[in-house]
Design an enzyme around this catalytic site. Structure first.
Site, mmCIF file in Angstrom:
data_model
loop_
_atom_site.group_PDB
_atom_site.id
_atom_site.type_symbol
_atom_site.label_atom_id
_atom_site.label_comp_id
_atom_site.label_asym_id
_atom_site.label_seq_id
_atom_site.Cartn_x
_atom_site.Cartn_y
_atom_site.Cartn_z
ATOM 1 N N GLY A 16 11.034 3.517 -13.223
ATOM 2 C CA GLY A 16 11.571 4.138 -12.069
ATOM 3 C C GLY A 16 12.409 3.344 -11.174
ATOM 4 C CB ALA A 17 15.579 1.623 -12.492
ATOM 5 N N GLY A 19 14.124 4.552 -7.946
ATOM 6 C CA GLY A 19 13.593 4.921 -6.845
ATOM 7 C C GLY A 19 13.806 3.834 -5.677
ATOM 8 C CG ASP A 20 13.095 4.899 -1.440
ATOM 9 O OD1 ASP A 20 14.162 5.041 -1.778
ATOM 10 O OD2 ASP A 20 12.068 5.623 -0.621
ATOM 11 C CE LYS A 23 19.031 3.386 -5.908
ATOM 12 N NZ LYS A 23 18.714 5.116 -6.012
ATOM 13 N NE ARG A 50 10.952 11.834 -13.988
ATOM 14 C CZ ARG A 50 10.347 12.583 -13.180
ATOM 15 N NH1 ARG A 50 9.336 13.295 -13.579
ATOM 16 N NH2 ARG A 50 10.608 12.610 -11.820
ATOM 17 C CE LYS A 189 3.764 -9.143 4.310
ATOM 18 N NZ LYS A 189 5.028 -8.783 4.479
ATOM 19 C CG HIS A 247 -1.340 -4.478 2.446
ATOM 20 N ND1 HIS A 247 -1.052 -4.814 1.207
ATOM 21 C CD2 HIS A 247 -0.595 -3.592 2.823
ATOM 22 C CE1 HIS A 247 0.123 -4.078 0.937
ATOM 23 N NE2 HIS A 247 0.235 -3.319 1.956
ATOM 24 C CE LYS A 334 2.498 4.039 8.542
ATOM 25 N NZ LYS A 334 3.241 2.933 8.014
HETATM 26 N N1 LIG Z 1 8.736 2.033 -1.638
HETATM 27 C C1 LIG Z 1 8.033 0.962 -0.917
HETATM 28 O O1 LIG Z 1 8.227 0.192 -0.165
HETATM 29 C C2 LIG Z 1 6.677 0.723 -1.630
HETATM 30 C C3 LIG Z 1 5.857 -0.299 -0.988
HETATM 31 C C4 LIG Z 1 4.695 -0.626 -1.636
HETATM 32 C C5 LIG Z 1 4.198 0.129 -2.570
HETATM 33 N N2 LIG Z 1 5.132 1.072 -3.229
HETATM 34 C C6 LIG Z 1 4.422 1.724 -4.681
HETATM 35 O O2 LIG Z 1 5.603 1.441 -5.586
HETATM 36 C C7 LIG Z 1 5.744 2.504 -6.471
HETATM 37 C C8 LIG Z 1 7.117 2.803 -6.526
HETATM 38 O O3 LIG Z 1 7.497 3.306 -5.127
HETATM 39 P P1 LIG Z 1 8.903 4.220 -4.947
HETATM 40 O O4 LIG Z 1 8.756 4.022 -3.361
HETATM 41 O O5 LIG Z 1 9.930 3.498 -5.359
HETATM 42 O O6 LIG Z 1 8.582 5.506 -5.504
HETATM 43 P P2 LIG Z 1 9.414 6.763 -5.666
HETATM 44 O O7 LIG Z 1 10.913 6.218 -5.136
HETATM 45 O O8 LIG Z 1 8.922 8.022 -5.099
HETATM 46 O O9 LIG Z 1 9.468 6.800 -7.225
HETATM 47 C C9 LIG Z 1 10.122 5.890 -7.988
HETATM 48 C C10 LIG Z 1 10.810 6.748 -9.316
HETATM 49 O O10 LIG Z 1 9.860 7.247 -10.090
HETATM 50 C C11 LIG Z 1 10.053 8.546 -10.600
HETATM 51 N N3 LIG Z 1 9.236 9.544 -9.833
HETATM 52 C C12 LIG Z 1 8.900 9.805 -8.683
HETATM 53 N N4 LIG Z 1 7.958 10.756 -8.644
HETATM 54 C C13 LIG Z 1 7.557 11.250 -9.738
HETATM 55 C C14 LIG Z 1 6.620 12.006 -10.601
HETATM 56 N N5 LIG Z 1 5.875 12.795 -9.872
HETATM 57 N N6 LIG Z 1 6.561 11.999 -11.768
HETATM 58 C C15 LIG Z 1 7.302 11.257 -12.627
HETATM 59 N N7 LIG Z 1 8.237 10.289 -11.946
HETATM 60 C C16 LIG Z 1 8.458 10.155 -10.706
HETATM 61 C C17 LIG Z 1 11.707 8.843 -10.126
HETATM 62 O O11 LIG Z 1 12.567 8.450 -10.827
HETATM 63 P P3 LIG Z 1 13.123 9.492 -12.162
HETATM 64 O O12 LIG Z 1 12.756 10.738 -11.261
HETATM 65 O O13 LIG Z 1 14.561 9.087 -12.320
HETATM 66 O O14 LIG Z 1 12.439 8.987 -13.415
HETATM 67 C C18 LIG Z 1 11.726 8.022 -8.624
HETATM 68 O O15 LIG Z 1 12.933 7.341 -8.636
HETATM 69 C C19 LIG Z 1 4.659 3.409 -6.253
HETATM 70 O O16 LIG Z 1 3.551 3.280 -6.697
HETATM 71 C C20 LIG Z 1 4.535 3.145 -4.433
HETATM 72 O O17 LIG Z 1 3.222 3.420 -4.176
HETATM 73 C C21 LIG Z 1 6.093 1.454 -2.785
#
Ligand SMILES: NC(=O)c1ccc[n+]([C@@H]2O[C@H](COP(=O)([O-])OP(=O)(O)OC[C@H]3O[C@@H](n4cnc5c(N)ncnc54)[C@H](OP(=O)(O)O)[C@@H]3O)[C@@H](O)[C@H]2O)c1
Length: 476
Positions: A16-17, A19-20, A23, A50, A189, A247, A334
């Site tokens: 999932g590199a 994704g958010d 980054k 992907r 933390k 948390h 929030k």
């Molecule tokens: N963002 C945050 O601040 C945060 C904080 C705490 C926990 N988390 C957890 O960390 C994980 C990743 O978070 P994220 O915000 O980076 O998620 P995201 O951006 O929604 O997803 C990461 C990557 O996974 C792939 N993806 C997204 N939806 C998909 C689907 N339905 N099926 C298959 N692949 C999919 C996509 O890459 P490709 O399409 O290129 O494969 C996407 O770039 C999640 O479990 C989230 O709950 C995130």
């Protein structure tokens, strides 16, 4: 100084590199680890997702996300370090549910590591619905049973007790628990980690934090921002699943558990589990308050009729002899008037103290300030007033030892330190109490009360503490 440099080579694969999370958190964490000279001479970072992009494009995204992290202080960014780090980054595109693509990934890893068998870390930076596909395909493409392959899964783990159990059973089919690191970034933390160290090293603090001495405990986690980019995800879950389930219950466990004699992970997990599995929610509308900020339904991607709570407050108990009479109040929300996470432990007063006199309080501030203070009442003349004694004015680290939470936790995985990760049992226990609360909300058709944006939240939160004749303590 506890600076620790990893000596052995490793490969980190980030699923999932694109994704958010990658980054916003992981790439900057990697930069800080290199900047602080924690990484070995030989290491490999491989992004997997992907999205079909060239290595150079991914490297640019990687580098840009780190630059973005430094946008307020661009002079702090060391371009040379960034260039060297970026040059070690590569990218493999593939599906999460295709064995063939994982075989390709394996071949690629063997090629870049010249077929040496080194530690491989698999970071799941993907939505939870993809977890099982990746686990299965990693399991199926293991070199052999004892390969040093460590999985890092970030919360949420499932969406209720049943799905969490199913996930853990599924993982156990392919990997031993010792190779699976379940991450809640709050435990990375510095201030949260300090709770453990402070309690372990200070008899004074520990004596104050015994059930019979404490009248009530309050955990507050307020955010000023509303739902941001993760609106779609948030609307599905709400604050109870997003904040309380892991948390805040973890913080509660760290505050109320017995102190393990040895600071090892198994003892700590046992003590935390003992608290988390004893949590009790008394089913009554008096014990829970839900809120929703007024502009929530105008936010992008939020349905106009959404009933998701953006604020929740609850009154819990711990079903253990030492704590059974001590109410624990948790509140989080929030778009509130301030960003502040803190824990207040209120001590009992003497029977002869006047009702209006304030109790002694032990306050742990976790965010944005990281400090602990003890409030004592002192009398001068006819009036009693607070004398605040700050036993440690900061819990945060300073100087070279500071690392962001994801960097701290990644280093722990590389060092096989499980202290700041969760156990399967703890997570199941937190889901069980969460499910009980959510089932009650549904059964009693409780709806969130609207609150004004940037206010202190729904007014009815005060009814919760007044049941026991206490008040929320607001730090200003
Ligand atoms: N963002 C945050 O601040 C945060 C904080 C705490 C926990 N988390 C957890 O960390 C994980 C990743 O978070 P994220 O915000 O980076 O998620 P995201 O951006 O929604 O997803 C990461 C990557 O996974 C792939 N993806 C997204 N939806 C998909 C689907 N339905 N099926 C298959 N692949 C999919 C996509 O890459 P490709 O399409 O290129 O494969 C996407 O770039 C999640 O479990 C989230 O709950 C995130």
């Amino acid at each position: 100084m506890n600076s620790y440099r990893i000596e052995k080579p490793f490969a980190l694969v980030i699923f999932g590199a694109s994704g958010d999370l990658a980054k916003l958190k992981l790439f900057p964490a990697l930069y800080s680890m290199v900047e602080q000279k924690r990484l070995p001479k030989e290491y490999y970072i491989v992004g997997y997702a992907r999205t079909k992009i060239e290595k150079e494009v991914f490297q640019k995204e990687f580098s840009d996300s780190i630059k973005n992290h430094f946008k307020k202080h661009p002079k702090d960014l060391n371009e040379k370090i960034l260039k060297d780090l970026t040059s070690r980054v590569s990218y493999v595109s593939g599906q999460y549910n295709k064995l063939e693509d994982f075989k390709n990934l394996r071949k690629y890893l063997s090629k870049i590591t010249s077929n040496k068998e080194i530690t491989t870390l698999a970071y799941f930076s993907v939505p939870p619905q993809v977890f099982q596909d990746i686990i299965e395909n990693l399991g199926e493409t293991k070199r052999h049973e004892n390969e040093d392959l460590r999985l890092i899964l970030e919360k949420p783990f499932g969406e209720d007790t049943e799905s969490a159990r199913e996930l853990f059973h599924f993982v156990a089919r392919y990997f031993k628990e010792e190779n699976v690191y379940l991450l809640d970034h709050y435990l990375g933390k510095g201030a949260v980690q300090s709770l453990l160290h402070l309690r372990h090293s200070n008899r004074l603090i520990n004596m104050m934090m015994k059930g019979p001495e404490v009248s009530n405990i309050q955990i507050t986690a307020f955010e000023k921002i509303g739902v941001t980019t993760r609106a779609g995800y948030f609307d599905q879950v709400g604050t109870i699943k997003d904040m309380v389930q892991s948390h805040l219950l973890q913080i509660l466990a760290l505050i109320t558990m017995s102190i393990p004699i040895t600071e090892n992970a198994a003892s700590l997990h046992r003590e935390k589990y003992s608290i988390l599995s004893a949590l009790k929610f008394i089913e009554s509308k008096k014990n829970i308050v839900l809120g929703q900020y007024e502009s929530y339904i105008e936010e992008k991607d939020i349905p106009k009729n959404s009933k998701t709570e953006t604020f929740s407050a609850m009154r819990l108990f711990i079903d253990r002899e030492s704590w059974y009479k001590t109410p624990i109040y948790i509140r989080t929300g929030k778009k509130l008037h301030e960003k502040h996470t803190y824990v207040v432990v209120e001590l009992k007063k003497f029977a002869f103290q006047p009702k209006e006199e304030e109790p002694n309080r032990l306050i742990f501030e976790l965010q944005p300030e990281e400090r602990i203070n003890i409030r004592l009442v002192n009398k001068q003349g006819q009036t009693s007033h607070y004398q605040e004694i700050t036993t440690s004015d900061t819990l945060s680290c300073t100087g070279d030892d500071c690392l962001p939470e994801h960097a701290m936790l990644l280093l722990d995985v590389i060092r096989k330190r499980r202290l700041h990760f969760l156990s399967f049992e703890e997570i199941i226990a937190t889901w069980e109490i969460t499910d009980t609360i959510l089932a009650f909300i549904e059964k009693s058709k409780l709806k969130p009360e609207k609150y004004v944006d940037f206010s202190p939240g729904p007014e009815s939160q005060d009814q919760l503490t007044s049941i026991d004749d206490f008040k929320w303590f607001d730090i200003h």
